[in-house]
Design a protein around this motif. Structure first.
Motif, PDB file in Angstrom:
ATOM      1  N   ARG A 259       0.868  -1.178   0.000  1.00  0.00           N
ATOM      2  CA  ARG A 259       0.000   0.000   0.000  1.00  0.00           C
ATOM      3  C   ARG A 259       0.903   1.225   0.000  1.00  0.00           C
ATOM      4  O   ARG A 259       1.806   1.329   0.826  1.00  0.00           O
ATOM      5  N   GLN A 260       0.647   2.119  -0.926  1.00  0.00           N
ATOM      6  CA  GLN A 260       1.442   3.347  -1.021  1.00  0.00           C
ATOM      7  C   GLN A 260       0.497   4.543  -1.054  1.00  0.00           C
ATOM      8  O   GLN A 260      -0.391   4.620  -1.895  1.00  0.00           O
ATOM      9  N   ASP A 261       0.689   5.482  -0.124  1.00  0.00           N
ATOM     10  CA  ASP A 261      -0.138   6.684  -0.119  1.00  0.00           C
ATOM     11  C   ASP A 261       0.355   7.641  -1.203  1.00  0.00           C
ATOM     12  O   ASP A 261       1.548   7.909  -1.303  1.00  0.00           O
ATOM     13  N   LEU A 262      -0.574   8.124  -2.018  1.00  0.00           N
ATOM     14  CA  LEU A 262      -0.192   9.001  -3.134  1.00  0.00           C
ATOM     15  C   LEU A 262      -0.280  10.472  -2.740  1.00  0.00           C
ATOM     16  O   LEU A 262       0.603  11.256  -3.032  1.00  0.00           O
ATOM     17  N   PHE A 263      -1.382  10.839  -2.106  1.00  0.00           N
ATOM     18  CA  PHE A 263      -1.469  12.190  -1.559  1.00  0.00           C
ATOM     19  C   PHE A 263      -2.471  12.232  -0.417  1.00  0.00           C
ATOM     20  O   PHE A 263      -3.333  11.370  -0.290  1.00  0.00           O
ATOM     21  N   ARG A 264      -2.290  13.260   0.438  1.00  0.00           N
ATOM     22  CA  ARG A 264      -3.202  13.440   1.567  1.00  0.00           C
ATOM     23  C   ARG A 264      -4.116  14.596   1.201  1.00  0.00           C
ATOM     24  O   ARG A 264      -3.669  15.555   0.579  1.00  0.00           O
ATOM     25  N   PHE A 265      -5.396  14.487   1.537  1.00  0.00           N
ATOM     26  CA  PHE A 265      -6.298  15.599   1.242  1.00  0.00           C
ATOM     27  C   PHE A 265      -7.029  16.059   2.490  1.00  0.00           C
ATOM     28  O   PHE A 265      -7.211  15.300   3.439  1.00  0.00           O
ATOM     29  N   GLN A 266      -7.409  17.310   2.435  1.00  0.00           N
ATOM     30  CA  GLN A 266      -8.120  17.957   3.533  1.00  0.00           C
ATOM     31  C   GLN A 266      -9.413  18.456   2.921  1.00  0.00           C
ATOM     32  O   GLN A 266      -9.378  19.225   1.946  1.00  0.00           O
ATOM     33  N   LEU A 267     -10.554  17.998   3.426  1.00  0.00           N
ATOM     34  CA  LEU A 267     -11.815  18.424   2.829  1.00  0.00           C
ATOM     35  C   LEU A 267     -12.235  19.762   3.416  1.00  0.00           C
ATOM     36  O   LEU A 267     -12.253  19.943   4.620  1.00  0.00           O
ATOM     37  N   ASP A 268     -12.518  20.692   2.546  1.00  0.00           N
ATOM     38  CA  ASP A 268     -12.896  22.038   2.942  1.00  0.00           C
ATOM     39  C   ASP A 268     -13.739  22.557   1.795  1.00  0.00           C
ATOM     40  O   ASP A 268     -13.966  21.840   0.828  1.00  0.00           O
ATOM     41  N   LYS A 269     -14.155  23.798   1.858  1.00  0.00           N
ATOM     42  CA  LYS A 269     -14.845  24.378   0.698  1.00  0.00           C
ATOM     43  C   LYS A 269     -13.946  24.181  -0.520  1.00  0.00           C
ATOM     44  O   LYS A 269     -14.384  23.727  -1.573  1.00  0.00           O
ATOM     45  N   MET A 270     -12.660  24.512  -0.373  1.00  0.00           N
ATOM     46  CA  MET A 270     -11.663  24.202  -1.393  1.00  0.00           C
ATOM     47  C   MET A 270     -10.757  23.101  -0.847  1.00  0.00           C
ATOM     48  O   MET A 270      -9.967  23.359   0.051  1.00  0.00           O
ATOM     49  N   PRO A 271     -10.898  21.894  -1.350  1.00  0.00           N
ATOM     50  CA  PRO A 271     -10.046  20.824  -0.817  1.00  0.00           C
ATOM     51  C   PRO A 271      -8.566  21.162  -1.034  1.00  0.00           C
ATOM     52  O   PRO A 271      -8.202  21.790  -2.023  1.00  0.00           O
ATOM     53  N   LYS A 272      -7.766  20.756  -0.068  1.00  0.00           N
ATOM     54  CA  LYS A 272      -6.319  20.947  -0.228  1.00  0.00           C
ATOM     55  C   LYS A 272      -5.694  19.571  -0.283  1.00  0.00           C
ATOM     56  O   LYS A 272      -6.160  18.651   0.382  1.00  0.00           O
ATOM     57  N   PHE A 273      -4.644  19.441  -1.081  1.00  0.00           N
ATOM     58  CA  PHE A 273      -3.940  18.154  -1.016  1.00  0.00           C
ATOM     59  C   PHE A 273      -2.441  18.321  -1.166  1.00  0.00           C
ATOM     60  O   PHE A 273      -1.949  19.312  -1.680  1.00  0.00           O
ATOM     61  N   GLU A 274      -1.782  17.283  -0.674  1.00  0.00           N
ATOM     62  CA  GLU A 274      -0.331  17.354  -0.584  1.00  0.00           C
ATOM     63  C   GLU A 274       0.219  16.002  -1.028  1.00  0.00           C
ATOM     64  O   GLU A 274      -0.164  14.958  -0.476  1.00  0.00           O
ATOM     65  N   PRO A 275       1.065  16.014  -2.047  1.00  0.00           N
ATOM     66  CA  PRO A 275       1.620  14.739  -2.523  1.00  0.00           C
ATOM     67  C   PRO A 275       2.541  14.108  -1.496  1.00  0.00           C
ATOM     68  O   PRO A 275       3.171  14.818  -0.707  1.00  0.00           O
ATOM     69  N   LEU A 276       2.600  12.797  -1.477  1.00  0.00           N
ATOM     70  CA  LEU A 276       3.432  12.081  -0.516  1.00  0.00           C
ATOM     71  C   LEU A 276       4.467  11.250  -1.268  1.00  0.00           C
ATOM     72  O   LEU A 276       4.409  10.038  -1.268  1.00  0.00           O
ATOM     73  N   VAL A 277       5.375  11.915  -1.949  1.00  0.00           N
ATOM     74  CA  VAL A 277       6.390  11.195  -2.721  1.00  0.00           C
ATOM     75  C   VAL A 277       7.569  10.890  -1.808  1.00  0.00           C
ATOM     76  O   VAL A 277       8.141  11.789  -1.209  1.00  0.00           O
ATOM     77  N   ASP A 278       7.880   9.611  -1.692  1.00  0.00           N
ATOM     78  CA  ASP A 278       8.949   9.176  -0.798  1.00  0.00           C
ATOM     79  C   ASP A 278      10.295   9.223  -1.527  1.00  0.00           C
ATOM     80  O   ASP A 278      10.532   8.466  -2.462  1.00  0.00           O
ATOM     81  N   THR A 279      11.156  10.136  -1.082  1.00  0.00           N
ATOM     82  CA  THR A 279      12.470  10.256  -1.737  1.00  0.00           C
ATOM     83  C   THR A 279      13.591   9.804  -0.801  1.00  0.00           C
ATOM     84  O   THR A 279      14.757  10.045  -1.079  1.00  0.00           O
ATOM     85  N   SER A 280      13.222   9.146   0.312  1.00  0.00           N
ATOM     86  CA  SER A 280      14.275   8.758   1.253  1.00  0.00           C
ATOM     87  C   SER A 280      15.186   7.708   0.625  1.00  0.00           C
ATOM     88  O   SER A 280      14.723   6.782  -0.034  1.00  0.00           O
ATOM     89  N   PRO A 281      16.502   7.893   0.799  1.00  0.00           N
ATOM     90  CA  PRO A 281      17.432   6.969   0.168  1.00  0.00           C
ATOM     91  C   PRO A 281      17.418   5.587   0.816  1.00  0.00           C
ATOM     92  O   PRO A 281      17.176   5.460   2.024  1.00  0.00           O
ATOM     93  N   GLN A 282      17.655   4.563   0.035  1.00  0.00           N
ATOM     94  CA  GLN A 282      17.743   3.205   0.574  1.00  0.00           C
ATOM     95  C   GLN A 282      18.817   2.418  -0.168  1.00  0.00           C
ATOM     96  O   GLN A 282      19.081   2.656  -1.344  1.00  0.00           O
ATOM     97  N   ILE A 283      19.441   1.527   0.575  1.00  0.00           N
ATOM     98  CA  ILE A 283      20.420   0.621  -0.027  1.00  0.00           C
ATOM     99  C   ILE A 283      19.849  -0.779   0.084  1.00  0.00           C
ATOM    100  O   ILE A 283      19.502  -1.231   1.184  1.00  0.00           O
ATOM    101  N   LEU A 284      19.689  -1.446  -1.049  1.00  0.00           N
ATOM    102  CA  LEU A 284      19.200  -2.826  -1.035  1.00  0.00           C
ATOM    103  C   LEU A 284      20.412  -3.728  -1.153  1.00  0.00           C
ATOM    104  O   LEU A 284      21.070  -3.771  -2.195  1.00  0.00           O
ATOM    105  N   PHE A 285      20.693  -4.455  -0.098  1.00  0.00           N
ATOM    106  CA  PHE A 285      21.845  -5.349  -0.110  1.00  0.00           C
ATOM    107  C   PHE A 285      21.395  -6.794  -0.281  1.00  0.00           C
ATOM    108  O   PHE A 285      20.436  -7.231   0.361  1.00  0.00           O
ATOM    109  N   GLY A 286      22.074  -7.506  -1.140  1.00  0.00           N
ATOM    110  CA  GLY A 286      21.878  -8.952  -1.176  1.00  0.00           C
ATOM    111  C   GLY A 286      20.722  -9.437  -2.013  1.00  0.00           C
ATOM    112  O   GLY A 286      20.353 -10.611  -1.944  1.00  0.00           O
ATOM    113  N   ILE A 287      20.129  -8.567  -2.819  1.00  0.00           N
ATOM    114  CA  ILE A 287      19.001  -9.059  -3.613  1.00  0.00           C
ATOM    115  C   ILE A 287      19.529  -9.902  -4.772  1.00  0.00           C
ATOM    116  O   ILE A 287      20.656  -9.745  -5.224  1.00  0.00           O
TER     117      ILE A 287
END
Ligand SMILES: Cc1cc2nc3c(=O)[nH]c(=O)nc-3n(C[C@H](O)[C@H](O)[C@H](O)COP(=O)(O)OP(=O)(O)OC[C@H]3O[C@@H](n4cnc5c(N)ncnc54)[C@H](O)[C@@H]3O)c2cc1C
Ligand code: SF4
Ligand code: SF4
Ligand code: FES
Lengths: 357, 274
Positions: free
Chosen positions: A68-96
């Protein structure tokens, strides 16, 4: 130091470098699970790694697009607001393993193009892949039939070959060069003998592969629609539509998208893994379902994996030979890829011109 | 890097009740720059979000040659569409797109045009019909056939009346079941074929509607002598991403969302399934 060069380094010295990098990136690799399983997970130190494993049951694709991957978070209001949730944290995959690297290479191609998936690409750009060539296969492995392993020519940042107390290291990319540049001492160029030794290890591994899948004939049978309709009927009858084969497959990519409310006024849109083997996968709002029967869905799966149209589109057939669908399939021994390939080869209809006068 | 999944906010300017379960929404994008830049081809679709409920694809039904706003016609069938039907003027939806290949428009100039629509299949075709009227001189004979379940299930009753009054188009309508007000044809849409004269050689036929209707329409067009590449249809599939990634809409090695939804019969007939 350049891409394409080969070195030899003491194992502990290499792992020490990974430990030194852990603060800047998630370090993910093989660990021993409670029941003797191997689980790839984030570790605090390389001492948590196990080196005694062939492959993990779950495919490595989850470190690029999680279940499961969250794409964006939204806030319901007269004008909905949303914020993308792009994961840019670095990772090292060892041993695959090589087969999973091949799976990732397929994903690289699939998630780029005119519509590039920035969630995948952000994760991919921030991932360093250190693969380890296999010295022995599982009894379900058949990567040699699918160009999936047991070692690779390219596609990794670094590829390690396990020589006991030392690694032979193939440098595959600029990321690999940068990582290896952190090694203070002990790194020496691989000799001819080292390369010979790897060749022997690989040959031994090759010779131990048990399942065989002659995909070429299956591709011909499917592409020319020479598969007897009754064969699909049989397979549809055998299939439990559990979707296991697609979930464990490093090549499969399908997902679903949905909204989830976390509070009455806010929520997330997420995607989660989906499967073409589920009956609801194609069901439309009108109730019309073009792939209502399991038979139609099985046909779909193997058309995707093995038709020449897809081979042309993707540049390869849809299997890397990891053998996971053999392990997971509920219809034991009947619907995993090598089994189906065998059935298509043996039970397919001969070509019209082969049918004799 | 562009984010494929982030919608743009679009404000509802107008809502028209078409049938008991169908409404047409006129929308414009909140972001003026985006609204100005928004262009589409007839037959393309958008993915519309009601935040918290989800997202669903809808064919654009307005005239692509007219800028400033756009329209979609929505039948309430489930979660997202019912939520859309609750919306009021001034509310906002999320909109991604346009997606898909669209109908050939420039390519069929100079030909006669036959349009065969069923029920909620008329909206996407309207995005082709209106620009044809705008450039009417560039096309030959123009025939529109429209079938619906009942007289009140017909969408765009005003536009239909307008088209019926024009002398540069022949509009024929039919319903599966008539009522006391209905004096027109009763029967499936293919029963209208015997009432028209077409020269298959010089005509492009466009069809959109429920899968079963499309099947019979194509059968009859072929029998009338239409060439495979002169029959243009849309394929509908359950869609999620709209951009060729989620896999839901794949038929054979085609992704209906990016390779379609518009295909010629020549392209459709070789797909391994339909
Ligand atoms: C390219 C394309 C273009 C399209 N263009 C249009 C268009 O122009 N106009 C249009 O109207 N549609 C169009 N559709 C179809 C539209 O996308 C679907 O109707 C929509 O996705 C349904 O979404 P939903 O969330 O409302 O339905 P879902 O919630 O997904 O519906 C699921 C199922 O549950 C049933 N269901 C759920 N809730 C209810 C309820 N309250 N009452 C009765 N049944 C219920 C439905 O019957 C349905 O079978 C198009 C589809 C495609 C692929
Ligand atoms: S089809 Fe089976 S063996 Fe091939 S890559 Fe997928 S899970 Fe592995
Ligand atoms: S399939 Fe090949 S590369 Fe993958 S784990 Fe088995 S031996 Fe290794
Ligand atoms: S809708 Fe996702 S691939 Fe077409």
């Amino acid at each position: 130091m350049k891409v394409g060069q080969k070195y030899v380094l003491d194992k502990q010295a290499f792992l020490a470098v990974l430990d030194s990098l852990r603060r800047g990136a998630k370090l993910i690799g093989p660990t021993a699970g409670p029941d003797g399983d191997v689980i790839f997970r984030e570790v605090e130190s390389t001492s948590e790694f196990t080196h005694d494993y062939v492959n993990e049951f779950d495919p490595i694709k989850r470190f690029f697009i999680p279940h499961r991957q969250d794409l964006f978070r939204f806030q319901l209001d007269k004008m909905p607001k949303f914020e993308p949730l792009v994961d840019t944290s670095p990772q090292i995959l060892f041993g695959i393993r090589s087969c999973d690297v091949k799976g990732i290479l397929h994903w690289d191609k699939f998630f780029t193009g005119v519509y590039a998936d920035n969630y995948y690409l952000a994760k991919r750009a921030n991932t360093t892949i250190i693969s380890v060539a296999c010295n022995r296969p599982l009894d379900t492995c058949f990567c040699i039939c699918c160009d999936g392993g047991p070692w690779l020519e390219s596609g990794f940042d670094l590829q390690l070959s396990d020589f006991g107390d030392r690694y032979l290291i193939d440098v595959g990319s600029a990321k690999g060069v940068a990582l290896l540049a952190k090694v203070k001492k002990g790194l020496v160029a691989a000799t001819r003998q080292d390369l010979e030794h790897r060749k022997e290890l690989m040959a031994t591994c090759d010779s131990q592969m048990v399942p065989t899948a002659y995909v070429a004939k299956a591709i011909i049978q499917i592409t020319n629609r020479r598969v007897r309709e009754e064969l699909w009927d049989e397979m549809g009858y055998e299939c439990f539509s559990c979707g296991g084969c697609t979930h464990v497959c490093p090549v499969c990519t399908c997902y679903d998208v949905a909204d989830y409310m976390e509070t009455p006024t806010s929520g997330v849109r997420f995607r989660c893994w989906d499967s073409c083997q589920y009956s609801g996968f194609t069901r439309e709002a009108s109730g019309h379902n073009p792939r209502e029967k399991a038979k139609e869905r099985i046909k779909r799966r193997f058309y995707h994996k093995l038709s020449y149209a897809y081979v042309k589109l993707d540049g390869h057939h849809g299997c890397v030979g990891c053998g996971r669908c053999i392990t997971v399939c509920e219809a034991i021994g009947m619907l995993d890829l090598p089994a189906v390939v065998k059935r298509l080869r043996r039970e397919g209809q001969p070509a019209p011109e082969e049918q004799g006068a | 890097m562009d984010n494929l999944y982030l919608p743009q906010l679009a404000v509802i300017d107008q809502i028209v009740d078409e049938t008991p379960d169908t409404k047409t929404f006129t929308l414009h994008f909140l972001d003026q720059k985006h609204n100005k830049a928004f262009a589409f081809k007839p037959g393309q679709f958008v993915e519309v979000s009601v935040f918290g409920k989800g997202e669903a694809p809808f064919g654009l039904c307005s005239n692509p040659l007219r800028k400033g706003n756009f329209r979609i016609t929505v039948r309430a069938t489930g979660t997202v569409t019912n939520a859309m039907h609750q919306a009021k003027v001034g509310d906002v939806f999320g909109v991604r797109g346009p997606f898909g290949n669209g109908f050939p428009f420039e390519e069929v100039m100079g030909y006669d045009i036959l349009i065969v629509a069923g029920g909620i299949g008329l909206p996407p075709l309207r995005s082709l019909i209106e620009p044809i009227f705008d450039k009417r001189k560039k096309f030959g004979n123009f025939i529109i056939l429209y079938g619906a379940r009942t007289p009140s299930d017909r969408v765009y009753k005003d536009a239909l009346a307008e088209w019926a009054a024009r002398d540069d188009v022949q509009l024929l309508q039919t319903v599966d079941r008539g009522d006391e007000s209905w004096t027109g044809n009763v029967g499936v849409v293919t029963t209208l074929f015997e009432k028209i004269k077409v020269d298959p050689q010089r005509t492009f036929a466009f069809t959109c509607g429920p899968p079963i209707m499309i099947r019979f329409v194509i059968q009859d067009l072929l029998a009338m002598g239409f060439a495979d590449d002169h029959i243009i249809s849309t394929l509908e599939r359950y869609m999620k991403c709209g951009v060729g990634k989620c896999g839901h809409c794949a038929i054979g090695h085609k992704y209906i969302c990016v390779d379609g939804p518009v295909f010629s019969w020549q392209q459709i007939k070789v797909l391994p399934e339909r």
